[in-house]
Motif scaffolding. Sequence first.
Motif, mmCIF file in Angstrom:
data_model
loop_
_atom_site.group_PDB
_atom_site.id
_atom_site.type_symbol
_atom_site.label_atom_id
_atom_site.label_comp_id
_atom_site.label_asym_id
_atom_site.label_seq_id
_atom_site.Cartn_x
_atom_site.Cartn_y
_atom_site.Cartn_z
ATOM 1 N N ASP A 131 -16.777 -22.188 -3.652
ATOM 2 C CA ASP A 131 -15.841 -22.393 -2.452
ATOM 3 C C ASP A 131 -14.422 -22.089 -2.447
ATOM 4 O OD1 ASP A 131 -15.119 -24.080 -4.523
ATOM 5 O OD2 ASP A 131 -14.597 -25.840 -3.414
ATOM 6 N N LEU A 132 -14.063 -21.214 -3.508
ATOM 7 C CA LEU A 132 -12.528 -20.988 -3.592
ATOM 8 C C LEU A 132 -12.234 -19.550 -2.680
ATOM 9 C CD1 LEU A 132 -11.938 -21.530 -7.227
ATOM 10 C CD2 LEU A 132 -11.393 -22.961 -5.210
ATOM 11 N N TYR A 133 -11.755 -19.618 -1.645
ATOM 12 C CA TYR A 133 -11.168 -18.500 -0.751
ATOM 13 C C TYR A 133 -9.892 -18.026 -1.478
ATOM 14 C CZ TYR A 133 -10.137 -15.891 3.576
ATOM 15 O OH TYR A 133 -10.004 -15.192 4.548
ATOM 16 N N THR A 134 -9.876 -16.664 -1.611
ATOM 17 C CA THR A 134 -8.772 -16.080 -2.086
ATOM 18 C C THR A 134 -8.257 -15.127 -0.995
ATOM 19 O OG1 THR A 134 -9.298 -16.195 -4.335
ATOM 20 C CG2 THR A 134 -7.733 -14.785 -3.743
ATOM 21 N N LEU A 135 -7.058 -15.295 -0.653
ATOM 22 C CA LEU A 135 -6.365 -14.363 0.646
ATOM 23 C C LEU A 135 -5.122 -13.904 -0.125
ATOM 24 C CD1 LEU A 135 -6.294 -13.478 3.425
ATOM 25 C CD2 LEU A 135 -4.890 -15.484 3.838
ATOM 26 N N SER A 136 -4.981 -12.453 0.046
ATOM 27 C CA SER A 136 -3.927 -11.911 -0.597
ATOM 28 C C SER A 136 -3.342 -10.879 0.533
ATOM 29 C CB SER A 136 -4.319 -11.082 -1.771
ATOM 30 O OG SER A 136 -5.130 -10.077 -1.451
ATOM 31 N N ILE A 137 -2.053 -10.639 0.310
ATOM 32 C CA ILE A 137 -1.480 -9.836 1.428
ATOM 33 C C ILE A 137 -0.464 -9.010 0.249
ATOM 34 C CG2 ILE A 137 0.689 -9.614 2.868
ATOM 35 C CD1 ILE A 137 -0.301 -12.544 4.007
ATOM 36 N N VAL A 138 -0.883 -7.651 0.670
ATOM 37 C CA VAL A 138 0.221 -6.645 -0.237
ATOM 38 C C VAL A 138 0.704 -5.494 0.627
ATOM 39 C CG1 VAL A 138 -1.321 -6.838 -2.382
ATOM 40 C CG2 VAL A 138 -1.960 -5.274 -0.454
ATOM 41 N N SER A 139 1.485 -4.772 0.197
ATOM 42 C CA SER A 139 1.883 -3.816 1.077
ATOM 43 C C SER A 139 1.079 -2.590 1.437
ATOM 44 C CB SER A 139 3.450 -3.279 0.681
ATOM 45 O OG SER A 139 3.937 -2.203 1.209
ATOM 46 N N ALA A 140 0.997 -2.163 2.633
ATOM 47 C CA ALA A 140 0.239 -0.823 2.953
ATOM 48 C C ALA A 140 0.648 0.289 2.097
ATOM 49 C CB ALA A 140 0.432 -0.492 4.350
ATOM 50 N N ASP A 141 2.041 0.450 1.627
ATOM 51 C CA ASP A 141 2.566 1.448 0.901
ATOM 52 C C ASP A 141 3.010 0.817 -0.398
ATOM 53 O OD1 ASP A 141 3.285 3.604 -0.441
ATOM 54 O OD2 ASP A 141 4.856 4.374 1.207
ATOM 55 N N PRO A 142 2.444 0.356 -1.319
ATOM 56 C CA PRO A 142 3.014 -0.274 -2.479
ATOM 57 C C PRO A 142 4.165 0.497 -3.228
ATOM 58 C CG PRO A 142 0.690 -0.049 -2.986
ATOM 59 C CD PRO A 142 1.065 0.706 -1.721
ATOM 60 N N LYS A 143 4.171 1.781 -2.999
ATOM 61 C CA LYS A 143 5.256 2.507 -4.007
ATOM 62 C C LYS A 143 6.624 2.603 -3.152
ATOM 63 C CE LYS A 143 1.540 5.189 -6.313
ATOM 64 N NZ LYS A 143 1.041 6.524 -6.483
ATOM 65 N N SER A 144 6.601 2.012 -1.779
ATOM 66 C CA SER A 144 7.889 2.075 -1.013
ATOM 67 C C SER A 144 8.618 1.306 -1.653
ATOM 68 C CB SER A 144 7.363 1.762 0.378
ATOM 69 O OG SER A 144 8.461 1.772 1.386
ATOM 70 N N ILE A 145 10.136 1.594 -1.231
ATOM 71 C CA ILE A 145 11.173 0.783 -1.584
ATOM 72 C C ILE A 145 11.130 -0.277 -0.609
ATOM 73 C CG2 ILE A 145 13.658 0.814 -1.368
ATOM 74 C CD1 ILE A 145 13.759 3.733 -2.091
ATOM 75 N N SER A 146 10.789 -0.470 0.347
ATOM 76 C CA SER A 146 10.709 -1.526 1.203
ATOM 77 C C SER A 146 9.418 -2.592 1.075
ATOM 78 C CB SER A 146 10.947 -1.191 2.653
ATOM 79 O OG SER A 146 9.772 -0.520 3.371
ATOM 80 N N ALA A 147 8.686 -2.131 0.097
ATOM 81 C CA ALA A 147 7.518 -2.959 0.043
ATOM 82 C C ALA A 147 7.661 -4.405 -0.528
ATOM 83 C CB ALA A 147 6.369 -2.261 -0.830
ATOM 84 N N GLY A 148 7.302 -5.547 -0.377
ATOM 85 C CA GLY A 148 7.205 -6.726 -0.578
ATOM 86 C C GLY A 148 6.271 -6.908 -1.767
ATOM 87 N N ARG A 149 6.560 -7.822 -2.712
ATOM 88 C CA ARG A 149 5.640 -8.126 -3.916
ATOM 89 C C ARG A 149 4.333 -8.717 -3.186
ATOM 90 N NH1 ARG A 149 5.974 -13.455 -3.620
ATOM 91 N NH2 ARG A 149 8.041 -14.587 -3.385
ATOM 92 N N PRO A 150 3.369 -8.487 -3.776
ATOM 93 C CA PRO A 150 1.905 -8.901 -3.257
ATOM 94 C C PRO A 150 2.069 -10.556 -3.621
ATOM 95 C CG PRO A 150 1.940 -7.161 -5.189
ATOM 96 C CD PRO A 150 3.178 -7.446 -5.150
ATOM 97 N N VAL A 151 1.197 -11.055 -2.515
ATOM 98 C CA VAL A 151 1.181 -12.804 -2.755
ATOM 99 C C VAL A 151 -0.251 -12.979 -2.445
ATOM 100 C CG1 VAL A 151 3.683 -13.151 -1.883
ATOM 101 C CG2 VAL A 151 1.882 -13.021 -0.289
ATOM 102 N N GLU A 152 -0.636 -14.162 -3.106
ATOM 103 C CA GLU A 152 -2.001 -14.444 -2.564
ATOM 104 C C GLU A 152 -2.142 -16.069 -2.955
ATOM 105 O OE1 GLU A 152 -4.676 -14.164 -6.653
ATOM 106 O OE2 GLU A 152 -4.471 -12.075 -5.376
ATOM 107 N N PHE A 153 -3.061 -16.532 -2.314
ATOM 108 C CA PHE A 153 -3.475 -18.019 -2.842
ATOM 109 C C PHE A 153 -5.060 -17.935 -2.740
ATOM 110 C CE2 PHE A 153 -3.569 -18.758 2.293
ATOM 111 C CZ PHE A 153 -4.599 -19.055 2.214
ATOM 112 N N THR A 154 -5.430 -19.139 -3.692
ATOM 113 C CA THR A 154 -6.709 -19.417 -3.591
ATOM 114 C C THR A 154 -7.103 -20.819 -3.425
ATOM 115 O OG1 THR A 154 -7.005 -17.727 -5.500
ATOM 116 C CG2 THR A 154 -8.662 -19.569 -5.503
#
Length: 191
Positions: A131-154
Motif C-alpha cells: 500500500d506504499l505509494y512512492t512519488l519522486s520528482i527529479v530534474s529533467a536534466d540532473p547535470k544542469s546547474i539549475s537542477a534542484g535536488r531530487p525529492v520523494e515521499f512514500t
Amino acid sequence: MQEMKAEIATKNSKKANLLDHNSLKHILDESVSEIVTSRGYAEDVRMSNVRLFIGAIIIVIALFAQFYKKKFPGNRDFLIGCIVLYIVFNVILQLFSYRKEKNAIMFTYPPPGSVTSTGLVVSSKLPRFSDLYTLSIVSADPKSISAGRPVEFTKSVTQWFTKDGVLVEGLFWKDVGALIDDYAAVPKKKK
C-alpha cells in the motif's frame, strides 16, 4: 439542493477499486499530472512523440510485410528482412522505454518566468501487494546547474482513499503540492 450538491460531488469524484493496485496507481498518477500542470508546469511530450514515431515505423514494416506484391515463396528474402527490422525496432522501442522513461508519469518544461532552465521528471511506484505509494520528482536534466535536488515521499494509499474507494483529493493535493514546493525551494547555503 443538498442532494444535488452530493450528486455533483459523486460525479466529479475519482473512484478506484481498492483491491486493484493498478486502478489505485492510475488514479493517483492521473491526479499527480493534474496537480503538476496546475502548478504552471507544461507537459513535455517529446518522449511520447519519439515512441509514437518508432511505433509508426514498426507498423509500416508490418504493413510492407503483409501487403508486398509477391506471394510467399517469391518474397521470402523480403519477408525475412521485414521480420528482422520488426524485431530490431521493437527492441529499440523497449530499450528507449526502459532507459529513458523508467517509472515516469510525466516530463515537464520549466514554468514560464522561472529561474530554472530544466523541467521535472515525475515518477511513481506502487509495488504489487503493497500500500506504499512512492512519488519522486527529479530534474529533467540532473547535470544542469539549475537542477534542484531530487525529492520523494512514500506514504500509504489508505490515507487518501475512503473505504468506498473514493480519492480524497484535498489531502492528496496537499501532499503532492508540498512535495513540489519542497523541490522548488532554493536550498539554503551553509555559512
